[in-house]
Design an enzyme around this catalytic site. Structure first.
Site, short mmCIF file in Angstrom:
data_model
loop_
_atom_site.label_atom_id
_atom_site.label_comp_id
_atom_site.label_asym_id
_atom_site.label_seq_id
_atom_site.Cartn_x
_atom_site.Cartn_y
_atom_site.Cartn_z
N ASN A 12 0.92 -1.27 0.10
CA ASN A 12 0.01 -0.25 0.17
C ASN A 12 0.72 1.02 -0.02
OD1 ASN A 12 -1.79 2.08 0.42
ND2 ASN A 12 -2.75 1.35 2.23
N ARG A 97 -2.28 -1.97 -3.38
CA ARG A 97 -3.76 -1.25 -3.12
C ARG A 97 -3.68 0.02 -3.97
NH1 ARG A 97 -5.21 3.02 1.37
NH2 ARG A 97 -7.53 3.00 0.83
N HIS A 186 -13.22 2.54 0.22
CA HIS A 186 -13.22 1.41 1.19
C HIS A 186 -13.94 0.10 0.75
CE1 HIS A 186 -13.52 4.85 4.31
NE2 HIS A 186 -12.46 4.58 4.37
N HIS A 214 -18.28 1.34 7.64
CA HIS A 214 -16.37 1.29 8.02
C HIS A 214 -16.35 2.78 8.62
CE1 HIS A 214 -12.30 0.72 6.98
NE2 HIS A 214 -12.39 2.07 7.29
N GLY A 216 -13.98 4.87 10.57
CA GLY A 216 -12.68 5.23 10.92
C GLY A 216 -12.42 6.67 11.01
N GLY A 218 -11.59 8.15 8.14
CA GLY A 218 -12.45 8.24 6.93
C GLY A 218 -13.46 7.27 7.19
N ARG A 247 -12.99 15.36 7.96
CA ARG A 247 -13.96 15.90 6.78
C ARG A 247 -15.19 15.99 7.12
NH1 ARG A 247 -12.25 10.42 3.67
NH2 ARG A 247 -10.19 10.50 4.57
N ASP A 287 -9.86 12.57 17.19
CA ASP A 287 -9.59 11.10 17.72
C ASP A 287 -10.77 10.97 18.54
OD1 ASP A 287 -8.96 8.99 19.34
OD2 ASP A 287 -7.07 9.31 18.27
N ARG A 289 -11.33 8.59 20.74
CA ARG A 289 -10.87 8.51 22.13
C ARG A 289 -10.86 9.52 22.98
NH1 ARG A 289 -6.22 4.52 19.97
NH2 ARG A 289 -6.40 6.22 18.35
N GLY A 335 -11.50 1.64 12.54
CA GLY A 335 -11.15 1.92 14.19
C GLY A 335 -12.23 2.11 15.06
N ILE A 336 -13.24 3.16 14.71
CA ILE A 336 -14.25 3.43 15.51
C ILE A 336 -15.24 2.15 15.76
CG2 ILE A 336 -16.34 5.13 15.95
CD1 ILE A 336 -14.67 7.00 14.46
N GLY A 337 -15.61 1.55 14.61
CA GLY A 337 -16.49 0.58 14.71
C GLY A 337 -16.15 -0.64 15.37
N GLU A 389 -8.21 -5.48 5.38
CA GLU A 389 -8.07 -4.92 3.93
C GLU A 389 -6.93 -5.75 3.17
OE1 GLU A 389 -8.76 -0.81 5.65
OE2 GLU A 389 -9.58 -0.58 3.39
P1 ADP Z 1 -8.07 5.21 9.17
O1 ADP Z 1 -9.25 5.73 8.56
O2 ADP Z 1 -7.14 6.33 9.31
O3 ADP Z 1 -7.85 3.94 8.86
P2 ADP Z 1 -8.86 3.97 11.64
O4 ADP Z 1 -9.79 3.00 10.97
O5 ADP Z 1 -7.51 3.55 12.15
O6 ADP Z 1 -8.55 5.26 10.70
O7 ADP Z 1 -9.82 4.82 12.96
C1 ADP Z 1 -9.17 5.86 13.44
C2 ADP Z 1 -10.26 6.19 14.64
O8 ADP Z 1 -10.54 5.13 15.49
C3 ADP Z 1 -9.87 7.30 15.48
O9 ADP Z 1 -10.94 8.05 15.61
C4 ADP Z 1 -9.74 6.62 16.86
O10 ADP Z 1 -10.18 7.40 17.71
C5 ADP Z 1 -10.58 5.41 16.81
N1 ADP Z 1 -10.08 4.28 17.44
C6 ADP Z 1 -8.94 3.63 17.52
N2 ADP Z 1 -8.83 2.87 18.52
C7 ADP Z 1 -9.67 3.28 19.56
C8 ADP Z 1 -10.12 2.63 20.63
N3 ADP Z 1 -9.21 1.72 21.40
N4 ADP Z 1 -11.33 3.28 21.55
C9 ADP Z 1 -12.02 4.44 20.77
N5 ADP Z 1 -11.51 4.65 19.70
C10 ADP Z 1 -10.59 4.25 19.06
#
Ligand code: ADP
Length: 403
Positions: A12, A97, A186, A214, A216, A218, A247, A287, A289, A335-337, A389
């Site tokens: 990638n 990718r 995605h 999805h 994250g 994005g 975004r 973020d 978190r 990441g969020i899901g 992915e």
């Molecule tokens: P990208 O789109 O860059 O691939 P990710 O899929 O890694 O992003 O998602 C990043 C998001 O996931 C951020 O908002 C981050 O806060 C959230 N995230 C990652 N790990 C955790 C966690 N343990 N608890 C809560 N949110 C998280």
């Protein structure tokens, strides 16, 4: 003739970075991974890990993508670093990718000069992504000339959308001459969780209807009908759809014209909507978190940002459930899901009108693993499925070369 493919390297590449993962396709086990950052910028950073070994090298000199992939392959064949391969020729295939395959590619393609020229022509549609990936492909071809190279496109899964999903209500000529339409992104992730959800539900893929989310930095939400994409929230670019980290997601397009009549350049508006908008604009951090911690501490901006975020998710899920007629599951990934139980809880409460209920304990306990987070009485089950992915790219590369 079908080739014997065992080790697949997934690459990638961006304009200044290159991530890689090596898979053994007999077991689908990941053997090694790493990344090179700051390619061509100076003070490059190389990270690499195999089972029982990890290293960070910085600074190192990596003038271009060819040097980056040589560094990666050097580590993969170094006995002192876990030695998963004996020589470069043990890499049987490389899967690349690509963000944008335009309308040309609805499936992965084995790369040759003609395909590379076609992909180069698509660069105007993804100026930030495709050129870097092409540099990565050229670099890999130099270092691994004997291996077949395959491009796997983020847009490909969405090419099954019908016209009523992908057409903008704009003059047809813009679509035909300039490629102005919805493409979606995605796709590799949506495809991975779709296949996994069908397996978990015990349903044939072609009879599985899902809303895959999805979520994250994005984010995109896809309506999957009979295992295929029916509609998706991102558009001609990854700016459209739900609210994201930085975004805006969907905004009245006239806001852009209004800003441009008030002193903003096109570049200013582009940067504003892509990098200074979203959750970050609403509460100061992108973020989740930080945002969820601030919500818990009573920060009003963070609470509004979270509410606005899940409102945007709910709007798409509601629309897609209506379009699908029957929805077998809602799937959460990214990441969020996968990780943010607070965001998931707020999201599921926002779609309670669909009869979706939340299993509070299961939801709180789920981080980065497969689980059902909806209640037993939920009208639609909600599944968390971690995406992969890279494995999907390896599988698709394998399939192109062996079938
Ligand atoms: P990208 O789109 O860059 O691939 P990710 O899929 O890694 O992003 O998602 C990043 C998001 O996931 C951020 O908002 C981050 O806060 C959230 N995230 C990652 N790990 C955790 C966690 N343990 N608890 C809560 N949110 C998280």
């Amino acid at each position: 003739m079908a080739e014997v493919i065992r080790n697949v390297l997934v690459v990638n590449a961006g304009s200044s970075s290159l991530k890689f993962m090596l898979f053994d396709m007999a077991s689908e086990r990941m053997l090694a991974k790493g990344q090179v950052e700051r390619i061509g910028i100076g003070n490059a950073l190389f990270t690499f890990s195999t089972e029982g070994f990890s290293e960070k090298q910085s600074p190192c000199e990596v003038p271009d993508h060819t040097a980056a992939i040589r560094l990666a392959c050097g580590a993969l064949t170094d006995p002192a670093k876990g030695g998963c391969l004996k020589s470069f020729s043990d890499i049987d295939a490389v899967g690349h990718r690509l963000v944008h395959g335009g309308e040309r590619y609805s499936a992965p393609v084995r790369l040759d000069e003609a395909a590379l020229r076609e992909i180069e022509k698509l660069s105007p549609l993804a100026p930030l992504h495709n050129p870097g990936a092409l540099q990565g492909i050229r670099g890999c071809e130099q270092v691994l000339p004997g291996a077949p190279h395959v491009a796997v496109f983020d847009t490909a899964f969405h090419q099954t959308m019908p016209e009523e999903s992908y057409l903008y209500a704009l003059p047809k000529e813009l679509h035909e001459r300039l490629g102005v339409r919805k493409y979606g992104f995605h796709g590799t992730s949506h495809r991975f969780v779709t296949e996994r959800a069908a397996a978990l539900l015990g349903k044939p893929l072609d009879q599985t209807n899902l809303v895959t989310c999805h979520l994250g930095n994005g984010s995109s939400i896809t309506a999957v009908k009979g295992g295929k994409c029916f509609d998706t929230s991102m558009g001609m670019t990854p700016l459209a759809g739900v609210v994201m980290g930085t975004r805006s997601g969907d905004v009245d397009p006239a806001v852009a014209f209004y800003l441009m009549k008030n002193g903003y350049s096109a570049e200013d508006v582009d940067a504003l909507f892509n990098k200074q908008a979203g959750v970050k604009a609403l509460c100061g951090s992108s973020d989740m978190r930080d945002v969820c911690a601030a919500c818990e501490a009573g920060d009003r901006d963070a609470q509004v940002a979270l509410a606005r975020l899940v409102h945007s998710y709910a709007m798409y899920v509601g629309g897609y459930v209506a379009l699908l007629g029957r929805t077998d599951a809602i799937v959460l990934t990214g990441g969020i899901g996968e990780n943010s139980w607070e965001t998931r809880a707020a999201f599921l409460k926002a779609i309670a009108g669909l009869g979706v209920t939340l299993d509070e304990a299961a939801n709180r306990a789920t981080r980065g693993v497969e689980a059902t987070v909806s209640g037993k009485d939920s009208a639609i089950p909600v599944l968390v499925i971690p995406t992969n992915e890279e494995l999907m790219i390896a599988r698709e590369t394998f399939a192109v070369l062996t079938k």
